[in-house]
Design an enzyme around this catalytic site. Structure first.
Site, PDB file in Angstrom:
ATOM      1  N   GLY A   1      -3.560   0.338 -10.405  1.00 17.34           N
ATOM      2  CA  GLY A   1      -3.283   0.330  -8.979  1.00 17.34           C
ATOM      3  C   GLY A   1      -4.567   0.461  -8.180  1.00 17.34           C
ATOM      4  CB  SER A   2      -6.238  -0.526  -5.775  1.00 17.82           C
ATOM      5  OG  SER A   2      -6.460  -1.232  -6.961  1.00 17.82           O
ATOM      6  CG  ASN A   3      -5.781   4.597  -2.894  1.00 19.02           C
ATOM      7  OD1 ASN A   3      -4.558   4.584  -2.979  1.00 19.02           O
ATOM      8  ND2 ASN A   3      -6.526   5.537  -3.460  1.00 19.02           N
TER       9      ASN A   3
END
Length: 820
Positions: free
Chosen positions: A223-225
């Protein structure tokens, strides 16, 4: 020691004739007569590039054209990670068993069969002539530079040197590998399901333990921000960006950092996946962008009712269709070095390959097939090269409209003028309203196959009717995908963000609604991590992330993304402490547990996941004692349910203690205390003493957490890499699979990978970053270990983008390359 870089800090590679002249001049002095010009000067090299390595091994490649830029990048990349790419190309060719043997539980045989079914090299070869000329130029240069390094004596020091599969690559090899990266959330999830699909009665079974039928999507691991801030939320009134991908620190999904300059044509800095020319996340003078993994569907599965007595024929619109059969033969190296052959026949429907999933295998009555939104994606490099060359946000957006090569990510972008933009332009099946209605009806039954598979983010449709075919519309990159004009997108002047939830709340002030549920759900609970991201971006107060003025400075942006604040703690900690002190005993595993110390630890904890935080590990284990769904809505933990009209503040409020009987919260806390004790930990152990990454035998203390913690800065453990080279970091017996707690504590090999905070200024972009695991996977290299400690200490390093900053770097080393 930094092996595989040139032995001299400054090296000039010249053509032999010129080199001889230079040496002669050095030996005889300046007063000697000048030699006659060479009557037959050698032809000008096709590729010319200069590589300048600044601190931490970042290559800044300046070249005369795109091909030369690719040449320099391919060469520099090979210095750091040649073995990983060569192994991946072997994988995509379906030749691991040929060179490496069957593997544990026939893992190599299974992946080879699956990749032979996908047939990516053939697809790449057929599409090569359709690639734009500039893309072919870039890829050809990259391949030539990579191969040039392999031809040098330096390559003999590679960890994989001497292996028979270490040999030059081709443009088709590299392009096929790019196709494989495009399948990360589709075909790559189904490798086991493809390999295991055999008709009933054949007696052929192939399902290794290490290759599950369906690889689950875990956005805490891939995932990521991503934050893009505009004029209204920045101190300078210019654009700002936070890029924070959470990818594995081992294997083929690591990121690599570089800077490419072709004067007047290209000047882009950032990171890309290993073996991908150009930049995937980064910036130029006009646009900065980042990505987060999209949880929308990248494929659809189909049920196929079979003709009685003919398990390779199926019904479609009332007619019988025969599957396409394809025999595949693999060579498998035996322990004595000899080769044996294994042949299996694989089948496809008109939708695509036949697959076998747990509980829905290939019977005499039914089987499954699937259609992949990215199997024919020829535009990955075209997409990102176009983004890298964009001179404005409008040009940047036009690449999305014209090319459509984004495979499986959201995009956030910002500009010097302070405009920000969000889009979920990832390849998404375009389904008819009637199809969506039938699917939604089936999903409403929690026991249906459709509902069960949706929990694994698989959309299951009826493959026997043309109603459920993908709908073709103008403007789509490939027939049957949602056109870019109908994809979720939003342009503003304050901010947009994403943390792997759907498009719905890219900006909470302007929800994106009315889009296909195949993109992702709207009006549904957000994860604790999404809520923490939104809190940091929306709060305006003196002690808030952006201060009382609500406008971020670069330092405030850096501090915010690494604040390690916990959304669950900010919602519940005070009430939990009050309840704990009122009931300082709990029961778990048949034991009565004194909670006095646990109560005191939580009362003193500041709700953060820093290396010196005391109480963070205890809170993590307490939250994990509840199901993850309990963190998303009212139930055993929260009293106030989720409300679509207040998505960032609900659910909230600790559920009250029952009027009679034991306090379930105390029992959960008792279980958390015992879990930590089983790992040899006290409730007072600081997080950094139990959460760490390994560099050799050295432990590096780490801050951060997982989705259950509700922090932005993710760290965790991921054993899903598909590489034959790098052994996964070892860890002890797992005591809690939801938190990764083991007998060795929390061992980290995944999470925040590249982290960049950027602001545009009057003098251009200014940025700071970490590449947590470094540029190289080789443990013998300084580039393997020289950033992790800085990350542990939150000591950001400046990015050298401007020419004066590159030239002033005290670690600067230069290599000049020429080649054909």
């Amino acid at each position: 020691m930094t092996p595989l870089l040139d032995s001299q800090p400054f090296r000039l590679s010249l053509r032999p004739t010129l080199l001889a002249l230079a040496l002669a001049a050095t030996a005889t002095g300046c007063d000697e007569p000048k030699p006659e010009p060479d009557p037959d000067p050698p032809p000008t090299a096709r590729y010319q590039a200069t590589i300048r390595r600044t601190g931490f091994g970042v290559p800044h490649i300046t070249a005369k054209d795109l091909g030369s830029a690719g040449y320099g990048q391919g060469y520099a990349f090979a210095q750091d990670n040649a073995c990983t790419l060569l192994d991946q190309i072997l994988k995509v060719r379906g030749e691991r068993a040929r060179y490496l043997g069957a593997g544990p539980n026939s893992l190599n045989v299974a992946t080879d069969f699956a990749f032979r079914v996908l047939d990516l090299p053939r697809r790449a070869e057929e599409s090569w002539s359709r690639e734009p000329a500039d893309v072919r130029e870039l890829i050809s240069g990259y391949v030539a530079g990579f191969n040039h390094f392999l031809s040098l004596p330096l390559a003999e020091r590679l960890p994989c040197a001497g292996q028979p599969w270490v040999k030059p690559i081709t443009e088709v090899d590299l392009t096929a590998y790019h196709r494989a990266l495009g399948l990360l959330l589709s075909g790559n999830r189904l490798l086991g399901a493809i390999a295991a699909a055999q008709p009933p009665g054949t007696g052929a079974t192939l399902q290794p333990e290490n290759l599950p039928l369906l690889r689950e999507v875990d956005v805490t691991k891939i995932g990521s921000n991503g934050w893009a801030l505009g004029a209204e939320r920045s101190e300078s009134g210019r654009g700002m960006l936070v890029a924070n991908p959470h990818f594995p620190w081992e294997g083929e999904l690591r990121l690599w950092e570089s800077h490419l300059t072709v004067p007047g044509k290209l000047n882009v800095y950032g990171v890309g996946l290993l073996g991908v020319p150009g930049v995937l996340i980064g910036f130029n003078e006009h646009v900065a962008w980042t990505h987060t993994v999209s949880i929308g569907a990248r494929f659809t599965a189909y049920t196929l009712p079979l003709v009685p007595g003919k398990p390779t024929s199926y019904y479609y619109d009332g007619q019988v269709r025969d599957m396409t059969a394809r025999p595949i033969t693999l060579q498998v190296q035996q322990p004595d070095g000899s080769l044996s052959e294994v042949t299996r026949t694989y089948y496809s429907s008109h939708h695509g390959p036949i697959i076998s999933l747990a509980g829905i295998g290939w019977s005499n009555q039914l089987t499954l097939s699937y259609r992949d939104a990215n199997l024919d994606n020829e535009s990955l490099i075209t997409q990102f090269l176009g983004m890298s060359r964009a001179n404005s946000l409008e040009e940047f957006q036009q690449v999305f409209a014209n090319v459509g090569g984004i495979p499986w990510v959201h995009t956030m972008a910002t500009t010097p003028e302070g405009n920000v933009w969000y889009a979920d332009a990832a390849a998404t099946p375009n389904l008819r309203p009637a199809t969506l209605q039938a699917w939604a009806t089936a999903v409403a039954n929690p026991d249906s196959p459709q509902a069960r598979l949706l929990r694994s983010n698989v959309v299951l449709l009826d493959g026997s009717t043309s109603r459920d075919e993908w709908l073709e519309e103008p403007g789509a990159r490939s027939p049957g995908l949602i056109p870019f004009a109908r994809a979720p997108q939003l342009q503003r002047r304050d901010f947009v963000f994403n943390s792997n939830d759907s498009h719905w709340l890219a900006n909470p002030a302007q929800p994106l609604t009315g889009f296909s549920p195949i993109h992702g759900q709207e009006g549904t609970p957000r994860t604790p991590r999404t809520r923490m991201n939104a809190q940091l971006l929306t709060e305006v107060r003196a002690d808030g992330a952006s201060g009382a003025d609500g406008r971020f400075s670069l330092e405030e942006l850096q501090n915010a993304i690494l604040s390690n604040r916990s959304s669950t703690a900010e919602l519940l900690l005070a009430d939990v402490v009050q309840r704990c002190k009122a009931s300082p005993t709990g029961t778990a595993e048949g034991q009565t547990v004194d909670l006095t110390q646990a109560c005191d630890v939580l009362a003193a904890w500041n709700g953060r996941y820093d290396v010196d935080s005391v109480g963070a590990a205890l809170w993590r284990q307490l939250m994990s004692a509840y199901t993850y769904s309990a963190l998303l809505n009212a139930g055993p933990l929260f009293a106030t349910p989720f409300s679509p009209s207040a998505p960032l503040t609900t659910p909230n409020t600790l559920k009250p203690r029952p009027e009679t009987g034991a306090d379930p919260l105390a029992d959960k806390l008792a279980a958390a205390v015992l879990k930590l004790k089983a790992a040899g930990l006290e409730v007072s152990t600081p997080l950094g003493q139990t959460q760490y990454a390994l560099r050799g035998t050295e432990r590096v203390a780490l801050h951060g957490g997982g989705d259950v913690d509700g922090v932005t800065n993710i760290c965790g453990y991921d054993a899903s890499s598909n590489t034959s080279l790098e052994p996964t970091t070892p860890r002890g017996t797992v005591l809690d699979s939801s938190t990764g707690l083991t007998q060795d504590g929390y061992v980290i090999n995944s999470g925040t990978s590249f982290l960049m905070a950027l602001e545009y200024t009057d003098n251009g972009p200014r940025a700071r970053a970490f590449l947590t695991y470094g540029q190289s996977a080789d443990p013998a290299s300084d580039l393997y270990r020289n950033q992790l400690k800085r990350f542990s200490e939150k000591q950001w390093r400046p990015i050298a983008f401007a020419e004066q900053d590159i030239a002033a770097d005290p670690s600067l080393g230069t290599t000049t390359l020429e080649g054909n």
